[in-house]
Design an enzyme around this catalytic site. Structure first.
Site, PDB file in Angstrom:
ATOM      1  N   ASP A   1     -34.893 -11.937 -15.029  1.00 25.74           N
ATOM      2  CA  ASP A   1     -35.177 -11.227 -16.275  1.00 25.74           C
ATOM      3  C   ASP A   1     -36.517 -10.503 -16.216  1.00 25.74           C
ATOM      4  O   ASP A   1     -36.990  -9.988 -17.223  1.00 25.74           O
ATOM      5  CB  ASP A   1     -35.115 -12.160 -17.477  1.00 25.74           C
TER       6      ASP A   1
ATOM      7  N   HIS B   1     -33.307  16.519  17.325  1.00 24.83           N
ATOM      8  CA  HIS B   1     -33.603  17.935  17.107  1.00 24.83           C
ATOM      9  C   HIS B   1     -34.982  18.307  17.641  1.00 24.83           C
ATOM     10  O   HIS B   1     -35.841  17.450  17.888  1.00 24.83           O
ATOM     11  CB  HIS B   1     -33.514  18.269  15.625  1.00 24.83           C
TER      12      HIS B   1
ATOM     13  N   GLU C   1     -30.532  12.618   8.304  1.00 25.12           N
ATOM     14  CA  GLU C   1     -31.687  11.724   8.358  1.00 25.12           C
ATOM     15  C   GLU C   1     -31.737  10.821   7.134  1.00 25.12           C
ATOM     16  O   GLU C   1     -31.122  11.097   6.097  1.00 25.12           O
ATOM     17  CB  GLU C   1     -32.974  12.552   8.466  1.00 25.12           C
TER      18      GLU C   1
ATOM     19  N   ASP D   1     -36.989 -17.328 -12.052  1.00 22.54           N
ATOM     20  CA  ASP D   1     -37.910 -17.012 -13.130  1.00 22.54           C
ATOM     21  C   ASP D   1     -39.259 -17.651 -12.823  1.00 22.54           C
ATOM     22  O   ASP D   1     -39.378 -18.528 -11.963  1.00 22.54           O
ATOM     23  CB  ASP D   1     -37.367 -17.529 -14.463  1.00 22.54           C
TER      24      ASP D   1
ATOM     25  N   ASP E   1     -35.272 -20.493 -16.303  1.00 26.46           N
ATOM     26  CA  ASP E   1     -36.361 -20.496 -17.277  1.00 26.46           C
ATOM     27  C   ASP E   1     -36.781 -21.930 -17.618  1.00 26.46           C
ATOM     28  O   ASP E   1     -37.982 -22.236 -17.721  1.00 26.46           O
ATOM     29  CB  ASP E   1     -35.918 -19.759 -18.534  1.00 26.46           C
TER      30      ASP E   1
ATOM     31  N   GLU F   1     -43.297 -15.137 -11.088  1.00 31.63           N
ATOM     32  CA  GLU F   1     -41.944 -14.583 -10.955  1.00 31.63           C
ATOM     33  C   GLU F   1     -41.616 -14.289  -9.495  1.00 31.63           C
ATOM     34  O   GLU F   1     -40.511 -14.589  -9.023  1.00 31.63           O
ATOM     35  CB  GLU F   1     -41.831 -13.324 -11.804  1.00 31.63           C
TER      36      GLU F   1
END
Length: 401
Positions: free
Chosen positions: A76, A204, A280, A11, A126, A52
């Site tokens: 959170d 390809h 892919e 947090d 927190d 954060e």
């Protein structure tokens, strides 16, 4: 002692947004809930979101120091979780380098999962963040330290212990089968080719999107006229390498099946067998856009994606997920065709990942290897896990096109 799996709770916040800021991070044992590490720091004046991200980065660094291989990061912050999952754009330029730093740390683990949790389930991190914010503001801490309640050690049938047993079983299987590079037998001596399964890997032929340098994933775009000519030339080259083959397998997308059918016609005409695991990478909302458009519209997400194979494009698929399914396809071919030759027609990302794993290379290999349309590569896979890469991106057969 290193731990295999951990949970990070992280947090961060600021008083004023921007204002005096700090972050907190807790690393736990997923089975017992035991706190293995704590991190917190005052980071001056900045925004909630920056704090954060700093909390997430600190938690990932702590998990790496513990030697963790698998991580669940719980926060959170809906913004950080959604951006790290690639579902939301990173619009703020100040967050982009932090997202890239977090993505680079993600690349140090075998697996990372991001989970949003409500704030009441993130009280420990927190509290650490609030104490750091108090320190940044020059005030005595007003944050109440969360008392850790006694936690019952996980029982023998708990989800945590079950997950640990599964991880151990996967690791044991990797060592037993030789898929772990550390246990694959090393040798300087040339090995008889008839003992192994030979895979002739073919990208390809050309499409409009390859010419226009656009992300081309799950969209079913056909070969151009030049792409069809490339397919015919590649078929002749494959026939030189192997006049007859046991099988031709292909991504189910038409640019691959058309290439595969041209090859099949010159190597004994075996039926082309589609394999979904050879398709892919899913580039999500980047599909059909030019490289320049993605750089302009999703700079943060692109930096994060380039920094880690575990990060997916928005609404797309990570290279880690692609590698898992291409690995399954290769394992099936090794088991089904011992001592035989198989042509595999696929796309640039799956073929790069197969070659990366065959060479036991790092992820930087993916950005340094160039594979042309209709290029041919060859590798031999041996029953004891040995691998010999014999040819990479051969394009001599295309010189007159």
């Amino acid at each position: 002692m290193a731990v295999r799996a951990v949970v990070i709770e992280a947090d961060g916040g600021s008083r004023g947004n921007p204002g005096p800021a700090g972050y907190g991070a807790v690393v736990r044992d997923p089975g017992t809930g035991e706190v293995l590490a704590e991190r917190s720091e005052s980071i001056g004046t900045t925004t909630n979101n920056v704090a954060e991200y700093r909390g997430l980065i600190a938690g990932l660094e702590a998990a790496a120091e513990l030697g963790a291989a698998e991580v669940e990061a719980r926060m959170d912050s809906k913004l950080v979780v959604e951006q790290m999952c690639g579902r939301w754009q990173i619009k703020h330029p100040g967050l982009r380098p932090l997202a890239a730093q977090a993505a680079a740390l993600v690349g140090r683990f075998d697996a990372v999962r991001f989970t949003w949790i409500p704030r009441e389930r993130n009280k420990h991190a927190d509290a650490l963040a609030n104490a750091a914010m108090d320190a940044a503001a020059g005030k005595p801490s007003t944050a109440a330290r969360v008392a850790e309640p006694p936690r019952q050690v996980a029982g023998p049938d708990s989800p945590g212990r079950a997950a640990a047993r599964e991880v151990a079983a996967r690791a044991a299987t990797a060592k037993a089968t030789g898929t772990d590079p550390a246990t694959t037998p090393a040798s300087w001596e040339p090995r008889p080719t008839e003992e192994g399964t030979r895979l002739i890997l073919v990208r390809h032929g050309e499409t409009e999107r390859t010419v226009q340098k656009r992300y081309s994933g799950r969209g079913d775009v056909p070969l151009t006229a030049r792409g069809r000519a490339q397919a015919r030339a590649t078929a002749a080259r494959v026939a030189e390498l192997a006049p007859s083959v046991a099988a031709v397998v292909s991504s189910p997308l038409s640019r691959c099946t058309a290439t595969a059918e041209a090859v099949s016609a010159l190597v004994g005409d075996p039926p082309v067998r589609p394999d979904e695991d050879l398709i892919e990478c899913d580039f999500g909302i980047w599909e059909g856009r030019t490289f320049a458009e993605v750089r302009e519209g999703w700079p943060g997400e692109l930096d994060a994606w380039l920094a880690s194979t575990r990060v997916a494009p928005p609404e797309g698929e990570s290279f880690t997920a692609v590698a898992a399914r291409t690995g399954r396809a290769v394992d099936r071919l090794r088991s089904a065709y011992p001592g035989e030759t198989v042509v595999v027609v696929s796309h640039v990302s799956p073929i790069k990942l197969v070659l990366r794993d065959a060479l036991a290379a790092g992820d930087a290999f993916l950005h340094r290897l160039y594979l042309d349309t209709a290029g041919v590569s060859v590798l031999d896979l041996y029953p004891d896990g040995g691998v010999a890469v014999r040819l990479v991106n051969d394009t001599a057969h295309l010189r007159n096109l």
